[in-house]
Design a protein around this motif. Sequence first.
Motif, PDB file in Angstrom:
ATOM      1  N   LEU A  59       0.816  -1.215   0.000  1.00 61.30           N
ATOM      2  CA  LEU A  59       0.000   0.000   0.000  1.00 61.30           C
ATOM      3  C   LEU A  59       0.852   1.269   0.000  1.00 61.30           C
ATOM      4  O   LEU A  59       0.471   2.273  -0.597  1.00 61.30           O
ATOM      5  N   PHE A  60       1.998   1.225   0.650  1.00 61.49           N
ATOM      6  CA  PHE A  60       2.906   2.365   0.644  1.00 61.49           C
ATOM      7  C   PHE A  60       3.766   2.404  -0.617  1.00 61.49           C
ATOM      8  O   PHE A  60       4.430   3.406  -0.870  1.00 61.49           O
ATOM      9  N   GLY A  61       3.779   1.327  -1.388  1.00 63.62           N
ATOM     10  CA  GLY A  61       4.575   1.288  -2.610  1.00 63.62           C
ATOM     11  C   GLY A  61       6.053   1.028  -2.380  1.00 63.62           C
ATOM     12  O   GLY A  61       6.889   1.409  -3.207  1.00 63.62           O
ATOM     13  N   VAL A  62       6.388   0.363  -1.297  1.00 62.17           N
ATOM     14  CA  VAL A  62       7.783   0.049  -0.995  1.00 62.17           C
ATOM     15  C   VAL A  62       8.243  -1.099  -1.884  1.00 62.17           C
ATOM     16  O   VAL A  62       7.521  -2.096  -2.044  1.00 62.17           O
ATOM     17  N   ASP A  63       9.419  -0.942  -2.481  1.00 65.81           N
ATOM     18  CA  ASP A  63       9.982  -2.006  -3.310  1.00 65.81           C
ATOM     19  C   ASP A  63      10.230  -3.254  -2.468  1.00 65.81           C
ATOM     20  O   ASP A  63      10.508  -3.164  -1.270  1.00 65.81           O
ATOM     21  N   PHE A  64      10.150  -4.406  -3.110  1.00 65.00           N
ATOM     22  CA  PHE A  64      10.424  -5.700  -2.483  1.00 65.00           C
ATOM     23  C   PHE A  64       9.463  -6.009  -1.330  1.00 65.00           C
ATOM     24  O   PHE A  64       9.838  -6.656  -0.350  1.00 65.00           O
ATOM     25  N   ALA A  65       8.232  -5.560  -1.439  1.00 65.59           N
ATOM     26  CA  ALA A  65       7.253  -5.744  -0.365  1.00 65.59           C
ATOM     27  C   ALA A  65       7.030  -7.225  -0.045  1.00 65.59           C
ATOM     28  O   ALA A  65       6.965  -7.607   1.129  1.00 65.59           O
ATOM     29  N   ILE A  66       6.935  -8.057  -1.073  1.00 63.99           N
ATOM     30  CA  ILE A  66       6.705  -9.486  -0.849  1.00 63.99           C
ATOM     31  C   ILE A  66       7.919 -10.120  -0.170  1.00 63.99           C
ATOM     32  O   ILE A  66       7.770 -10.930   0.752  1.00 63.99           O
ATOM     33  N   ALA A  67       9.101  -9.737  -0.598  1.00 64.70           N
ATOM     34  CA  ALA A  67      10.318 -10.271   0.034  1.00 64.70           C
ATOM     35  C   ALA A  67      10.389  -9.850   1.502  1.00 64.70           C
ATOM     36  O   ALA A  67      10.744 -10.657   2.373  1.00 64.70           O
ATOM     37  N   PHE A  68      10.044  -8.606   1.795  1.00 66.27           N
ATOM     38  CA  PHE A  68      10.043  -8.150   3.184  1.00 66.27           C
ATOM     39  C   PHE A  68       8.957  -8.852   4.000  1.00 66.27           C
ATOM     40  O   PHE A  68       9.141  -9.114   5.187  1.00 66.27           O
ATOM     41  N   GLY A  69       7.828  -9.144   3.388  1.00 67.65           N
ATOM     42  CA  GLY A  69       6.783  -9.893   4.088  1.00 67.65           C
ATOM     43  C   GLY A  69       7.249 -11.286   4.459  1.00 67.65           C
ATOM     44  O   GLY A  69       7.032 -11.758   5.580  1.00 67.65           O
ATOM     45  N   PHE A  70       7.927 -11.953   3.522  1.00 67.06           N
ATOM     46  CA  PHE A  70       8.462 -13.281   3.806  1.00 67.06           C
ATOM     47  C   PHE A  70       9.556 -13.205   4.864  1.00 67.06           C
ATOM     48  O   PHE A  70       9.628 -14.051   5.761  1.00 67.06           O
ATOM     49  N   LEU A  71      10.388 -12.184   4.765  1.00 69.13           N
ATOM     50  CA  LEU A  71      11.442 -11.987   5.754  1.00 69.13           C
ATOM     51  C   LEU A  71      10.835 -11.715   7.138  1.00 69.13           C
ATOM     52  O   LEU A  71      11.336 -12.217   8.154  1.00 69.13           O
ATOM     53  N   THR A  72       9.746 -10.979   7.180  1.00 69.97           N
ATOM     54  CA  THR A  72       9.046 -10.738   8.442  1.00 69.97           C
ATOM     55  C   THR A  72       8.544 -12.050   9.021  1.00 69.97           C
ATOM     56  O   THR A  72       8.681 -12.305  10.222  1.00 69.97           O
ATOM     57  N   PHE A  73       7.976 -12.893   8.166  1.00 72.15           N
ATOM     58  CA  PHE A  73       7.521 -14.215   8.607  1.00 72.15           C
ATOM     59  C   PHE A  73       8.675 -14.991   9.251  1.00 72.15           C
ATOM     60  O   PHE A  73       8.533 -15.530  10.349  1.00 72.15           O
ATOM     61  N   LEU A  74       9.811 -15.031   8.595  1.00 71.38           N
ATOM     62  CA  LEU A  74      10.953 -15.786   9.118  1.00 71.38           C
ATOM     63  C   LEU A  74      11.558 -15.157  10.373  1.00 71.38           C
ATOM     64  O   LEU A  74      11.844 -15.855  11.350  1.00 71.38           O
ATOM     65  N   LEU A  75      11.754 -13.850  10.338  1.00 71.22           N
ATOM     66  CA  LEU A  75      12.426 -13.177  11.448  1.00 71.22           C
ATOM     67  C   LEU A  75      11.612 -13.188  12.740  1.00 71.22           C
ATOM     68  O   LEU A  75      12.176 -13.089  13.833  1.00 71.22           O
ATOM     69  N   ASN A  76      10.306 -13.309  12.637  1.00 70.37           N
ATOM     70  CA  ASN A  76       9.485 -13.319  13.843  1.00 70.37           C
ATOM     71  C   ASN A  76       9.666 -14.576  14.684  1.00 70.37           C
ATOM     72  O   ASN A  76       9.204 -14.641  15.814  1.00 70.37           O
ATOM     73  N   TYR A  77      10.358 -15.581  14.150  1.00 75.83           N
ATOM     74  CA  TYR A  77      10.702 -16.749  14.955  1.00 75.83           C
ATOM     75  C   TYR A  77      11.841 -16.434  15.920  1.00 75.83           C
ATOM     76  O   TYR A  77      12.044 -17.149  16.892  1.00 75.83           O
ATOM     77  N   ILE A  78      12.602 -15.386  15.635  1.00 69.99           N
ATOM     78  CA  ILE A  78      13.716 -15.001  16.500  1.00 69.99           C
ATOM     79  C   ILE A  78      13.168 -14.046  17.562  1.00 69.99           C
ATOM     80  O   ILE A  78      12.695 -12.966  17.229  1.00 69.99           O
ATOM     81  N   PRO A  79      13.231 -14.443  18.828  1.00 67.90           N
ATOM     82  CA  PRO A  79      12.649 -13.591  19.878  1.00 67.90           C
ATOM     83  C   PRO A  79      13.286 -12.203  19.932  1.00 67.90           C
ATOM     84  O   PRO A  79      14.486 -12.048  19.748  1.00 67.90           O
ATOM     85  N   SER A  80      12.483 -11.217  20.164  1.00 64.65           N
ATOM     86  CA  SER A  80      12.847  -9.809  20.376  1.00 64.65           C
ATOM     87  C   SER A  80      13.512  -9.161  19.176  1.00 64.65           C
ATOM     88  O   SER A  80      12.937  -8.298  18.545  1.00 64.65           O
TER      89      SER A  80
END
Length: 116
Positions: A59-80
């Motif tokens: 919605l903000f038009g940030v490049d690589f939005a899908i890659a960042f979404g997947f990275l968010t999915f993965l990184l949220n397994y790491i606490p804090s």
Amino acid sequence: MLAGRGKLNEKIIDCCSPRHASQMGRALGHIDKKVQKYLAIKTLVCIVSGLSATLILVLFGVDFAIAFGFLTFLLNYIPSIGAFVAKVLPFLVAAIQFSSFWRAAWVLIVLWPSTP
């Protein structure tokens, strides 16, 4: 954890007396169920978090939005630290992409509550 699933009772029987094996088996079976439930819930939360981050970045038009979404999915397994990194990286890319601190700041502000 997933690879050894179902083999726990055999290992307990091999290393303990039958009486202790029964007690340990019940206790460890209970722990195993709790861990599996935790991982299932954590995965669901990570999926929702990754999808919401993707939607916000698109919605903000940030490049690589899908890659960042997947990275968010993965990184949220790491606490804090994982959730923090998952928010800061898109902010940095948005700051570079838009050449505007305020637009990038809004990306960070809106993204912040979307990931645990």
